[in-house]
Scaffold this motif. Structure first.
Motif, PDB file in Angstrom:
ATOM      1  N   ILE A 120       0.966  -1.259   0.106  1.00 52.35           N
ATOM      2  CA  ILE A 120      -0.030   0.089  -0.004  1.00 52.35           C
ATOM      3  C   ILE A 120       0.839   1.199   0.015  1.00 52.35           C
ATOM      4  O   ILE A 120       1.787   1.464   0.801  1.00 52.35           O
ATOM      5  N   ALA A 121       0.589   2.123  -0.924  1.00 50.60           N
ATOM      6  CA  ALA A 121       1.375   3.504  -1.136  1.00 50.60           C
ATOM      7  C   ALA A 121       0.498   4.441  -0.883  1.00 50.60           C
ATOM      8  O   ALA A 121      -0.348   4.759  -1.523  1.00 50.60           O
ATOM      9  N   ARG A 122       0.703   5.532   0.440  1.00 48.29           N
ATOM     10  CA  ARG A 122      -0.052   6.552   0.390  1.00 48.29           C
ATOM     11  C   ARG A 122       0.380   7.488  -0.256  1.00 48.29           C
ATOM     12  O   ARG A 122       1.396   7.797  -0.588  1.00 48.29           O
ATOM     13  N   VAL A 123      -0.739   8.181  -0.880  1.00 49.32           N
ATOM     14  CA  VAL A 123      -0.342   9.182  -2.007  1.00 49.32           C
ATOM     15  C   VAL A 123       0.448  10.381  -1.481  1.00 49.32           C
ATOM     16  O   VAL A 123       1.357  10.887  -1.949  1.00 49.32           O
ATOM     17  N   GLY A 212      -7.868 -15.302   6.673  1.00 53.13           N
ATOM     18  CA  GLY A 212      -8.584 -14.704   7.874  1.00 53.13           C
ATOM     19  C   GLY A 212      -8.448 -13.097   7.702  1.00 53.13           C
ATOM     20  O   GLY A 212      -9.285 -12.493   8.229  1.00 53.13           O
ATOM     21  N   ASP A 213      -7.260 -12.783   7.582  1.00 51.66           N
ATOM     22  CA  ASP A 213      -6.734 -11.315   7.566  1.00 51.66           C
ATOM     23  C   ASP A 213      -7.643 -10.626   6.547  1.00 51.66           C
ATOM     24  O   ASP A 213      -7.949 -10.885   5.431  1.00 51.66           O
ATOM     25  N   VAL A 214      -8.009  -9.219   6.867  1.00 47.11           N
ATOM     26  CA  VAL A 214      -8.904  -8.348   6.464  1.00 47.11           C
ATOM     27  C   VAL A 214      -7.896  -6.847   6.209  1.00 47.11           C
ATOM     28  O   VAL A 214      -7.379  -6.617   6.989  1.00 47.11           O
ATOM     29  N   LEU A 215      -7.867  -6.728   4.885  1.00 44.01           N
ATOM     30  CA  LEU A 215      -7.358  -5.241   4.629  1.00 44.01           C
ATOM     31  C   LEU A 215      -8.363  -4.460   3.993  1.00 44.01           C
ATOM     32  O   LEU A 215      -9.179  -4.662   3.023  1.00 44.01           O
ATOM     33  N   LEU A 216      -8.352  -3.429   4.648  1.00 42.53           N
ATOM     34  CA  LEU A 216      -9.085  -2.086   4.601  1.00 42.53           C
ATOM     35  C   LEU A 216      -8.449  -0.884   4.206  1.00 42.53           C
ATOM     36  O   LEU A 216      -7.092  -0.299   4.650  1.00 42.53           O
ATOM     37  N   LEU A 217      -8.515  -0.535   2.824  1.00 43.31           N
ATOM     38  CA  LEU A 217      -7.927   0.657   2.293  1.00 43.31           C
ATOM     39  C   LEU A 217      -8.624   1.841   1.650  1.00 43.31           C
ATOM     40  O   LEU A 217      -9.665   1.553   1.100  1.00 43.31           O
ATOM     41  N   SER A 218      -7.937   3.136   1.789  1.00 40.74           N
ATOM     42  CA  SER A 218      -8.905   4.256   1.253  1.00 40.74           C
ATOM     43  C   SER A 218      -8.322   3.975  -0.278  1.00 40.74           C
ATOM     44  O   SER A 218      -7.239   4.347  -0.681  1.00 40.74           O
ATOM     45  N   ASN A 219      -9.614   3.902  -0.995  1.00 39.54           N
ATOM     46  CA  ASN A 219      -9.149   3.893  -2.668  1.00 39.54           C
ATOM     47  C   ASN A 219      -8.993   5.650  -3.226  1.00 39.54           C
ATOM     48  O   ASN A 219      -9.100   5.382  -4.399  1.00 39.54           O
ATOM     49  N   ARG A 220      -9.095   6.418  -2.280  1.00 38.94           N
ATOM     50  CA  ARG A 220      -8.948   7.670  -2.780  1.00 38.94           C
ATOM     51  C   ARG A 220      -7.636   8.339  -2.405  1.00 38.94           C
ATOM     52  O   ARG A 220      -7.301   9.377  -2.971  1.00 38.94           O
ATOM     53  N   ARG A 221      -6.846   7.667  -1.311  1.00 37.54           N
ATOM     54  CA  ARG A 221      -5.765   8.228  -0.849  1.00 37.54           C
ATOM     55  C   ARG A 221      -4.465   7.403  -0.951  1.00 37.54           C
ATOM     56  O   ARG A 221      -3.394   7.781  -0.357  1.00 37.54           O
ATOM     57  N   THR A 222      -4.742   6.023  -1.408  1.00 39.36           N
ATOM     58  CA  THR A 222      -3.555   5.286  -1.509  1.00 39.36           C
ATOM     59  C   THR A 222      -3.638   4.549  -2.981  1.00 39.36           C
ATOM     60  O   THR A 222      -4.807   4.707  -3.368  1.00 39.36           O
ATOM     61  N   LEU A 223      -2.588   4.111  -3.482  1.00 38.93           N
ATOM     62  CA  LEU A 223      -2.359   2.919  -4.639  1.00 38.93           C
ATOM     63  C   LEU A 223      -2.021   1.647  -3.791  1.00 38.93           C
ATOM     64  O   LEU A 223      -1.331   1.341  -2.732  1.00 38.93           O
ATOM     65  N   HIS A 224      -2.763   0.508  -4.391  1.00 37.64           N
ATOM     66  CA  HIS A 224      -2.422  -0.741  -3.845  1.00 37.64           C
ATOM     67  C   HIS A 224      -1.810  -1.496  -5.007  1.00 37.64           C
ATOM     68  O   HIS A 224      -2.059  -1.403  -6.266  1.00 37.64           O
TER      69      HIS A 224
END
Length: 257
Positions: A120-123, A212-224
């Motif tokens: 995950i890269a934060r913009v 079981g691991d859950v990843l939640l990410l901002s689709n507006r402030r990160t690139l994955h």
């Protein structure tokens, strides 16, 4: 079916405490990994976890909210090919892309930790890196040049700045598709994409999602990003073990209070 307020679990004190903590952590990092949650057959665990930071879940064909992807060596589909992916945002040609992407690992990559790596890269970090490294070409590409992205399946397209008002939309494949459709080769496009990739790799760390691991990410402030995946054949060519995940998207982010 994005209004889950009637569920008893969402009225519990424990849920209020968990969701408050999740929102604060998410706001600080623009993403969050929740380790070792149970896996439910139809993705109910992922739905509840995503509800801690998002709402108004996107529906797909047949009213489906949760999609299941199993990586395969026999497809070129970006969502479930075993080939290495690229840093991107989801649904980037839509008028209003989702705020949240949520993913739960059902089966980790059989070749982990060498395969199936996520990043995950934060913009904000990416832009700061480009400033510090004086990569004016990549920085201008993201913040000053008007680009067009095209979904060559739906024919949906979008034009504008990749990063504007702190919000990013980006995918190398939709940029390439738009350039191809225009009938002209965009000069320097691959070099610009390579510059973004170098910066994103520099500001991100690889990690593995276990079952079981859950990843939640901002689709507006990160690139994955998801690295190359492997398969373990049980009976060639169709019976194999590979990385599989549940995915959903939420239109709105629930902000920490």
């Amino acid at each position: 079916m994005d209004d889950l307020e009637g569920l008893p679990v969402l009225t519990a004190r424990e849920w209020a405490s968990f969701s408050c903590e999740a929102r604060r952590a998410f706001a600080a990092r623009d993403h969050l990994v929740i380790k070792g949650l149970p896996v439910s057959a139809h993705g109910a665990t992922l739905l509840l976890a995503a509800r801690s930071v998002g709402s108004k879940f996107r529906t797909y064909r047949g009213g489906q909210i949760i999609k299941h992807f199993k990586m395969s060596p026999w497809t070129t589909e970006l969502s479930h090919t075993t080939r290495e992916g690229e840093f991107h945002t989801d649904l980037n040609t839509e008028p209003d892309p989702p705020a949240i992407t949520a993913m739960q690992c059902l089966d980790p990559d059989p070749g982990a930790p060498d395969y199936g790596v996520s990043r995950i890269a934060r913009v904000a970090d990416l832009l700061a890196f480009l400033e510090e490294s004086r990569d004016a070409e990549a920085l201008d590409f993201l913040t000053r040049e008007t680009v067009t992205m095209l979904n060559d399946r739906s024919q949906a397209s979008w034009s504008g700045l990749v990063v504007e008002g702190g919000v990013v939309r980006y995918h190398p494949e939709t940029l390439r598709a738009a350039a191809l459709r225009s009938g002209r080769q965009e000069p320097g496009l691959e070099e610009r994409i390579a510059g973004v990739t170098r910066a994103a790799l520099a500001v991100s760390e690889p990690f593995i999602l276990d079952r079981g691991d859950v990843l939640l990410l901002s689709n507006r402030r990160t690139l994955h990003y998801r690295g190359e995946c492997s398969v373990l054949f049980k009976s060639y060519p169709t019976d194999f073990a590979s990385r599989s995940v549940f995915i959903l998207h939420a239109a709105e982010e629930t902000v920490a209070s």
